[in-house]
Write a protein that holds these residues in place. Structure first.
Motif, PDB file in Angstrom:
ATOM      1  N   UNK A  40       0.841  -1.192   0.000  1.00  0.00           N
ATOM      2  CA  UNK A  40       0.000   0.000   0.000  1.00  0.00           C
ATOM      3  C   UNK A  40       0.876   1.242   0.000  1.00  0.00           C
ATOM      4  N   UNK A  41       0.543   2.196  -0.869  1.00  0.00           N
ATOM      5  CA  UNK A  41       1.196   3.508  -0.881  1.00  0.00           C
ATOM      6  C   UNK A  41       0.211   4.523  -0.332  1.00  0.00           C
ATOM      7  N   UNK A  42       0.502   5.057   0.856  1.00  0.00           N
ATOM      8  CA  UNK A  42      -0.321   6.118   1.424  1.00  0.00           C
ATOM      9  C   UNK A  42       0.156   7.429   0.812  1.00  0.00           C
ATOM     10  N   UNK A  69       5.874  -4.112   7.340  1.00  0.00           N
ATOM     11  CA  UNK A  69       7.053  -3.279   7.145  1.00  0.00           C
ATOM     12  C   UNK A  69       6.566  -1.921   6.653  1.00  0.00           C
ATOM     13  N   UNK A  70       6.608  -0.910   7.532  1.00  0.00           N
ATOM     14  CA  UNK A  70       6.162   0.443   7.182  1.00  0.00           C
ATOM     15  C   UNK A  70       7.373   1.352   7.049  1.00  0.00           C
ATOM     16  N   UNK A  71       7.439   2.079   5.938  1.00  0.00           N
ATOM     17  CA  UNK A  71       8.559   2.980   5.648  1.00  0.00           C
ATOM     18  C   UNK A  71       7.997   4.380   5.421  1.00  0.00           C
ATOM     19  N   UNK A  72       8.594   5.364   6.090  1.00  0.00           N
ATOM     20  CA  UNK A  72       8.063   6.726   6.077  1.00  0.00           C
ATOM     21  C   UNK A  72       8.918   7.623   5.189  1.00  0.00           C
ATOM     22  N   UNK A  94      11.790   3.004   9.866  1.00  0.00           N
ATOM     23  CA  UNK A  94      11.038   1.788   9.563  1.00  0.00           C
ATOM     24  C   UNK A  94      10.352   1.273  10.823  1.00  0.00           C
ATOM     25  N   UNK A  95       9.089   0.901  10.698  1.00  0.00           N
ATOM     26  CA  UNK A  95       8.387   0.124  11.718  1.00  0.00           C
ATOM     27  C   UNK A  95       8.235  -1.298  11.181  1.00  0.00           C
ATOM     28  N   UNK A 120       3.878   7.545   3.191  1.00  0.00           N
ATOM     29  CA  UNK A 120       4.512   6.280   3.596  1.00  0.00           C
ATOM     30  C   UNK A 120       4.137   5.120   2.681  1.00  0.00           C
ATOM     31  N   UNK A 121       4.815   3.991   2.917  1.00  0.00           N
ATOM     32  CA  UNK A 121       4.509   2.709   2.287  1.00  0.00           C
ATOM     33  C   UNK A 121       4.319   1.668   3.368  1.00  0.00           C
TER      34      UNK A 121
END
Length: 290
Positions: A40-42, A69-72, A94-95, A120-121
């Protein structure tokens, strides 16, 4: 030999809570790229919360069988989960969470700049069947702790978010061969990425446009590559640094059954995942300030 582009995907808009995202994987006949089963691309959006805001739990949800895996790119992101973990990251951080046999988490975007933008992604990375029943794990990686390498000919930098590149390895644990890189390509520069045999590859351009093997990819589109080839060419014709996320890994050889927030290997395991959640086996989140 250049690794050819097989498919270019523009994604589908989807609402996640109050936010609009572009869902790029899965899409039609593309169920996964390596172990990545979801992306998902926010889009860049204005957020109301700040670093001191505690969520009300309305977005809390379970997972089993994957790592998230969340990348800001811009703003900050708080993480809370039912194992008692809490942390915050800023842009470039990264979370990461291994859901394993089951966990509930809640992620809250917040503003860090006057324009209040967040961008984020989020990836879901499938776990091998033997790991899906392990205990959950969590790690926050701050921006300064993400390893980077300088690329040849002053073409840019490569951030190794997951996996390894040459002798440089991410601090995040992996369970199969996999990688996520953030290519920061300098203006009017070209870089040829060597590819590893037997690995599946995709490249995502969140904004702007980049030439990937002469195909124009940009503005929240993804390129998925054919088998074969030994390099991918990235060219930035613009006068600003271009961002490209390159990801993939070894093909996932086990059955994939996905329902809601759970990714397992059989329908029976999906039913068990839901039953265990409704029976309260994933715990509860206790919200607290850092």
């Amino acid at each position: 030999m250049i690794k050819a582009v097989k498919h270019i995907n523009g994604g589908i808009n989807s609402a996640v809570g109050e936010y609009l995202v572009n869902r790029l994987i899965p899409e039609n006949d593309i169920q996964a790229v390596g172990p990545v089963v979801f992306l998902d691309h926010l889009y860049p959006t204005e957020v109301k919360s700040d670093a001191h805001t505690i969520p009300d739990g309305s977005f809390a949800h379970p997972h089993r069988g994957i790592t998230t895996f969340s990348y800001v790119f811009a703003g900050g992101l708080s993480h809370y989960d039912s194992q008692g973990n809490f942390n915050q990251i800023g842009a470039g951080g990264i979370q990461w969470m291994k859901a394993g046999r089951g966990i509930i988490h809640d992620e809250l975007p917040y503003a860090t700049t006057p324009d209040r933008k967040f961008h984020s992604l989020q990836f879901w990375i499938n776990l091998p069947s033997g790991v899906k029943q392990e205990a959950p794990e969590y790690m926050a990686v701050q921006p300064a702790d993400v390893p980077e390498v300088e690329l040849p000919d002053n073409s840019g930098r490569l951030r190794i978010l997951l996996g390894n590149f040459g002798c440089t390895t991410s601090v995040i644990r992996t369970f199969t061969p996999q990688f996520i890189y953030h290519l920061k390509l300098n203006p009017k520069s070209t870089y040829r990425l060597p590819v590893k045999p037997g690995m599946e590859y995709a490249a995502f351009v969140p904004s702007g446009e980049v030439l990937i093997n002469e195909d124009v990819i940009g503005k929240s589109k993804i390129a998925i590559f054919e088998e074969g080839g030994d390099e991918i060419e990235f060219r930035n014709p613009d006068i600003a640094v271009a961002d490209v996320i390159i990801f993939g890994g070894a093909p996932y050889e086990e059955p994939i059954v996905s329902r809601g927030p759970f990714v397992m290997n059989t329908h029976g395991e999906i039913a068990t995942a839901y039953r265990d959640f409704f029976d309260g086996k994933y715990g509860n989140i206790i919200y607290k300030k850092k």
